[in-house]
Design an enzyme around this catalytic site. Structure first.
Site, PDB file in Angstrom:
ATOM      1  N   ASN A  78       0.780  -1.254   0.180  1.00 23.86           N
ATOM      2  CA  ASN A  78       0.104  -0.005  -0.086  1.00 23.86           C
ATOM      3  C   ASN A  78       0.813   1.286  -0.068  1.00 23.86           C
ATOM      4  O   ASN A  78       1.173   1.671  -1.159  1.00 23.86           O
ATOM      5  CB  ASN A  78      -0.800  -0.119   1.009  1.00 23.86           C
ATOM      6  N   GLU A 433      -1.307  11.937  -1.862  1.00 26.62           N
ATOM      7  CA  GLU A 433      -0.613  11.545  -0.771  1.00 26.62           C
ATOM      8  C   GLU A 433       0.891  11.751  -0.779  1.00 26.62           C
ATOM      9  O   GLU A 433       1.505  10.895  -0.643  1.00 26.62           O
ATOM     10  CB  GLU A 433      -0.792   9.899  -0.354  1.00 26.62           C
ATOM     11  N   GLU A 503     -11.672  10.612  -2.729  1.00 24.45           N
ATOM     12  CA  GLU A 503     -11.922   9.438  -2.375  1.00 24.45           C
ATOM     13  C   GLU A 503     -12.836   9.404  -1.305  1.00 24.45           C
ATOM     14  O   GLU A 503     -12.871  10.128  -0.345  1.00 24.45           O
ATOM     15  CB  GLU A 503     -10.630   8.496  -2.045  1.00 24.45           C
TER      16      GLU A 503
HETATM   17  C1  GAL Z   1      -6.051   6.462   0.021  1.00 28.84           C
HETATM   18  C2  GAL Z   1      -5.143   6.606  -1.396  1.00 28.84           C
HETATM   19  C3  GAL Z   1      -5.412   5.295  -2.338  1.00 28.84           C
HETATM   20  C4  GAL Z   1      -5.556   4.114  -1.434  1.00 28.84           C
HETATM   21  C5  GAL Z   1      -6.896   4.171  -0.693  1.00 28.84           C
HETATM   22  C6  GAL Z   1      -7.072   2.857   0.235  1.00 28.84           C
HETATM   23  O1  GAL Z   1      -5.570   6.792   0.988  1.00 28.84           O
HETATM   24  O2  GAL Z   1      -5.162   7.454  -1.574  1.00 28.84           O
HETATM   25  O3  GAL Z   1      -4.342   5.090  -3.004  1.00 28.84           O
HETATM   26  O4  GAL Z   1      -4.512   3.479  -0.783  1.00 28.84           O
HETATM   27  O5  GAL Z   1      -6.492   5.073   0.262  1.00 28.84           O
HETATM   28  O6  GAL Z   1      -7.441   1.796  -0.447  1.00 28.84           O
HETATM   29 MG    MG Z   2      -1.120   5.882  -0.665  1.00 32.30          MG
END
Ligand code: GAL
Ligand code: MG
Length: 974
Positions: A78, A433, A503
């Site tokens: 991740n 991020e 998101e």
């Molecule tokens: C966010 C990030 C994504 C993914 C998601 C969790 O923080 O931007 O890339 O990691 O969380 O699935």
């Molecule tokens: Mg990330």
């Protein structure tokens, strides 16, 4: 041996070196007239840059080598880097791929400019041609072009060597949450132009029909020739005029210097059909560069969409309208090829998105394959185009590190230069991020100057203070912000920018609880405008179980309906033997790895529906929820669903109602008179004609209203054979393989595990309840059974009163949860049937899976499905297959034997082949062994799903309170 200067420079540990010998990015698309170099190349894997193995094999281009069985497998992390080196360093063991092939340069290219384009290479690309060093490029998700005119000979053959270094300083800013791959992942091609050519074309098309085209003219072989000029034609006829004022400002011929010419063309299109995501109207534009004698030296084709985007106050406006952003984050992903996707793959992605109500895409977290934007223009999506910058693990250090300054500006500016002409792109994003620092401000400064026509966003800049107007983000674009926080900000009086979550609603496993609550808040709160669900794909890689290798292209067709074929599985983190990995967190999309939609998609489809119904005080309203269109493109049918079993249908006349308006229509059926007559009215809406994303007759939405409330009469006890229980007080019945007992647990969903609920449930021992019968009392034909379940949170007392009724048994249950058990998974009954009952018919919500906090998209109806189809094959097995609001159901065998259950109140029900503990014990779907009978759960209460694997848990109204729960059901065997 001669030292290779490109290796000697050690560009993989020099963040300052973003490229060498690479041509500037531009928006002239050369893909159509190019010589494709895709196909099989010679390939050598070496352990570090500059090393040699001498062992050549073959590899497919484009294609990540990690998916092609050459000895380096995918790895999933991740945010942590897969190794410990600090920026800008990377490990000395650094898989490096050397690609070689020869190419015959056409003789007719003599005297012309010859350009090599490498679509994408991960993470550092070195180019040699005929042994000459030609160039270096970084940024794994943008093309690199190199001028080969001086190093190849038309009519002869050239040897191309592309060296791709996997790990580098750039890996630290490509630390996105996805599989680590390596190799050449997009197409390679050669193209040729006249020495006199269009260096770039910038198109600005406004909703009022104004069109401006700025052209850069260059000559590769010296000063610009005299007398060149540029023409433009829209849709073949409307000619664009040279901008005279602009001409006067510049010297004659619009020559700015000996080497750079500029031309500005313009026109105004009358009665223009504006572009929006709902109405993706495109016009063909052809730009031609002429020599003095009128002959054409170069041509560039563009598809133009006339639209405006602006921020006014705290609203983001498209063509003056505050549109809702119903977005989803999309990675370039394919289960067989990793990051290599074809235009057909991408079209299929976008078609699914359209069919499920999405109108926006964030290209998480890098510029996607260029074909994606062509498709977004054509099918109609608003795009947040995101630069390839994520330094997650070392975000703070890198954001202000001057060694990375050039890389930030390079990545953002090259994306803008490539994508600026796409009407679909309405917002630029600086990346993901990566904390917030001077490097971001530098990149933001470049974009704002270069393209003032679009807003800019960056989550990391906006997140510290949503009201701060000075930061490098025109939009407040948080991730996973609780609904209450968004509403509070909008009501605070301090909101200055649109709030659109970059998101939200994390789709890992069985998830997306409270999506409808998000949208209720968004639609009712000025200042809130939508967001992007995380994410589109479950990134499971198709893997052979026997040798643990990616199936690769040989896996075509080895999956169906979200399930991998026998001998295969969907691999997630750790499945390739990685020791550092983040498990199933890679599987967090609204579609399975084969693009089969998860049930959450139906929830989204209904929330995003273009048509909605309301019914109050006898008035039935049809609402047009679109911003730009009438309902003309839709056709519909009314369905009346009655509790007593019937469904009637009749064609519907959709009213002529303007965008964002409503019209009253007549209820098409006589209304039920008695209170027992629970009745529902559903409008089944389909496409009236063929759409680019759906053939005529495709279901678009199923809005539903309740016409009459119902009551279920309690079954009357009758004298009959007494209920039979064994010495433990367990019901004995020929249709049951396991008697009905209390259940407080579910196979933890990913949200339950990551959110910590599952650990508490295990601490309380809810996963393995031990039942102790304390009393069995017979009264007449009935029997009362009292049992106790000792848990880590106190004793749960459970009572069943079993009474014979006409045709079966009524079971009245109660369970008393002590105060400590303040958040259990479910309170209800579980039993198992004998084998052979393969079909479930039910009256309740459906037909797809639904849960208490994800049930807005599942209309009440009379549904029927094979038991095997009820189950949803989430990658890591977990609670699955539930149906919400079930009033009654029947499980039957082909010979019509079976059982029926009438529920005292609408309940959460599931019928699957797996006990909760079977699901919880399996890591992959292929490990599950179906039981012969059905495992049936009927829940008086079932915990919401929430999204706690990343972001808020479900709201408190979907939690299960301690205290007494009561439920009743009637079991009959017809
Ligand atoms: C966010 C990030 C994504 C993914 C998601 C969790 O923080 O931007 O890339 O990691 O969380 O699935
Ligand atoms: Mg990330």
């Amino acid at each position: 041996m001669r030292r290779d200067p490109l290796i000697a420079l050690r560009p993989w540990e020099s963040p300052e070196v973003t490229s060498w010998g690479r041509m500037p990015m531009n928006a002239v698309d050369r893909r159509n007239d190019a010589l494709s170099l895709d196909g099989s190349w010679h390939f050598q894997m070496v352990p570090a840059p500059g090393a040699s193995s001498g062992e050549w094999t073959r590899i497919e281009v484009p294609g990540a080598w990690t998916m092609q069985d050459v000895g380096d497998l995918p790895q999933y992390t991740n945010f942590r880097m897969p190794w410990g080196e600090f920026p800008p360093t990377s490990p000395t063991a650094n898989p490096t791929g050397v690609y070689e092939r020869s190419v015959d340069i056409p003789a007719e290219w003599a005297g012309r400019r010859i350009v090599l384009q490498v679509g994408a290479a991960e993470s550092v690309l070195l180019v040699h041609v005929n042994g000459h060093p030609v160039g270096i490029s970084k940024d794994s998700h943008l093309a690199a072009e190199f001028d080969l005119s001086d190093v190849v000979r038309p009519g002869g053959s050239a040897t191309l060597r592309l060296t791709v270094i996997k790990w580098s300083d750039a890996s630290h800013i490509e630390d996105q949450d996805q599989w680590w791959h390596a190799g050449i992942t997009r197409s390679v091609l050669l193209y040729t132009t006249d020495a006199l050519h269009l260096g770039d074309v910038t198109v600005r098309a406004r909703r009022d029909g104004r069109l401006r085209v700025d052209c850069q003219v260059r000559n590769a072989s010296g000063a610009l020739p005299e007398g060149w000029y540029v023409t433009g034609a829209l849709e073949g006829h409307q000619l664009l005029a040279q901008d005279t004022e602009f001409d006067r400002l510049n010297a004659e011929d619009m020559r700015v210097s000996d080497f750079l010419g500029e031309a500005r063309l313009r026109t105004t299109v009358r009665d223009v059909r504006p572009w929006t995501a709902e109405t993706p109207e495109l016009y063909e534009l052809t730009v031609r560069l002429h020599r003095a004698d009128g002959s054409v030296a170069d041509t560039s084709h563009h598809r133009v969409g006339f639209r405006d985007v602006e921020i006014r106050g705290r609203d983001l406006l498209v063509n003056g309208e505050r549109v809702f952003i119903r977005g989803v984050n999309r990675h370039d992903f394919h289960p067989l090829t990793g990051r290599t996707v074809t235009a057909e793959d991408m079209r299929a992605d976008l078609v699914v998105m359209k069919r499920f109500g999405f109108n926006a895409i964030r290209t998480a977290h890098y510029p996607n394959d260029p074909a994606l934007l062509d498709l977004a223009d054509e099918l109609g999506f608003y795009v947040v185009d995101e630069a390839n910058i994520e330094s997650h693990d070392h975000a703070h250090e890198i954001a202000d590190d001057p060694r990375y300054l050039a890389a930030f500006v390079d990545r953002v500016s090259r994306m803008v230069l490539r994508d600026k002409n796409h009407p679909s792109v309405i917002i630029w994003s600086l990346g993901n991020e990566s904390d917030y620092g001077a490097n971001h401000d530098a990149a933001a400064g470049w974009v704002r100057r270069h393209d003032p026509s679009r807003p800019l966003q960056y989550e990391g800049a906006a997140k510290l203070d949503w009201s701060d107007e000075t930061v490098a983000s025109d939009i407040v674009c948080p991730m996973y912000a609780p609904i209450e926080d968004c509403v509070a900000h909008a009501l605070s009086g301090k909101q200055t920018k649109p709030l659109i979550q970059c998101e939200y609603s994390h789709a890992m496993g069985n998830s997306n609880g409270t999506l409808a609550d998000h949208w209720a808040a968004i639609e009712s709160t000025p200042g809130l405008q939508g967001g992007f669900i995380w994410e589109f794909w479950d990134h499971g890689i198709l893997q052979r179980v026997n040798d643990g290798r990616p199936a690769g292209r040989a896996g075509v067709g080895l999956y169906d309906n979200g399930v991998a074929a026998p001998g295969h599985r969907w691999a997630y983190g750790g499945d390739f033997g990685e020791t550092i990995h983040d498990g199933a967190f890679i599987a967090d999309g609204v579609v399975f790895p084969d693009r089969t939609p998860k049930p959450a998609m139906y929830e989204h489809r209904e929330i995003a529906a273009p048509v909605r119904l309301t019914y109050a005080q006898g008035v039935l309203l049809v609402h047009n929820r679109q911003h730009f269109r009438t309902l003309e493109w839709l056709t519909a049918e009314w369905h009346l669903v009655r509790a007593d079993g019937g469904t009637e249908s009749t064609p519907a006349e959709l009213p002529d109602v303007l965008p964002c308006e409503s019209a009253a229509v007549h209820v098409p059926f006589p209304l039920p008179e008695s209170p027992e007559g629970e009745a529902w009215l559903t409008l089944r809406v389909t496409t009236a004609g063929d759409e680019a994303w759906a053939p005529r007759g495709t279901e678009v939405c199923l809005p539903q209203v309740r016409l009459g409330a119902g009551t279920t009469a309690a079954p009357v006890p009758v004298a009959g054979p007494p209920a039979e229980v064994d010495e433990e007080g367990l019901l004995v019945h020929p249709i049951l393989a396991a008697p009905p007992v209390l259940s407080l647990w579910r196979a933890p969903t990913d949200n339950d595990e990551i959110g910590g609920m599952a650990a508490r449930w295990r601490d309380w021992g809810l996963d393995a309840l031990v039942r102790k019968v304390v009393d069995v009392r017979r009264e007449g034909a009935g029997v009362t059974v009292v049992a106790e379940y000792a848990t880590g949170g106190g004793t749960v007392r459970h009572e069943q009163l079993i009474t014979p009724v006409a045709g079966g048994l009524r079971i009245e249950e109660s369970a008393e949860l002590p105060d400590t058990l303040d958040d259990v998974a479910r309170v209800g009954t579980v039993f198992e049937t004998v084998g052979g009952l393969d079909v479930l018919e039910w009256y309740g919500q459906g037909p797809w899976e639904s849960y208490p906090d994800r049930s807005a998209g599942a209309p009440v109806g009379h549904h029927s499905l094979a038991v095997d189809e009820l189950f949803t094959p989430y990658l890591r097995p977990q609670e699955s297959g539930g149906r919400h609001g079930v009033r009654r159901f029947a499980l039957s065998a082909p010979d019509a034997t079976g059982l029926t259950v009438e529920l005292g109140a609408p309940s959460q029900v599931s019928a699957t082949r797996h006990r909760a503990e079977d699901l919880a014990a399996a890591a992959h779907h292929d490990e599950l062994v179906p039981r012969p009978g059905c495992v049936v759960h009927l829940d008086a209460a079932h915990r919401g799903l929430g999204t706690a694997s990343c972001g808020p848990d479900t709201s408190s109204q979907y939690l299960i309170a301690p205290g007494i729960h009561r439920w009743t059901w009637t079991l009959r065997v017809p």
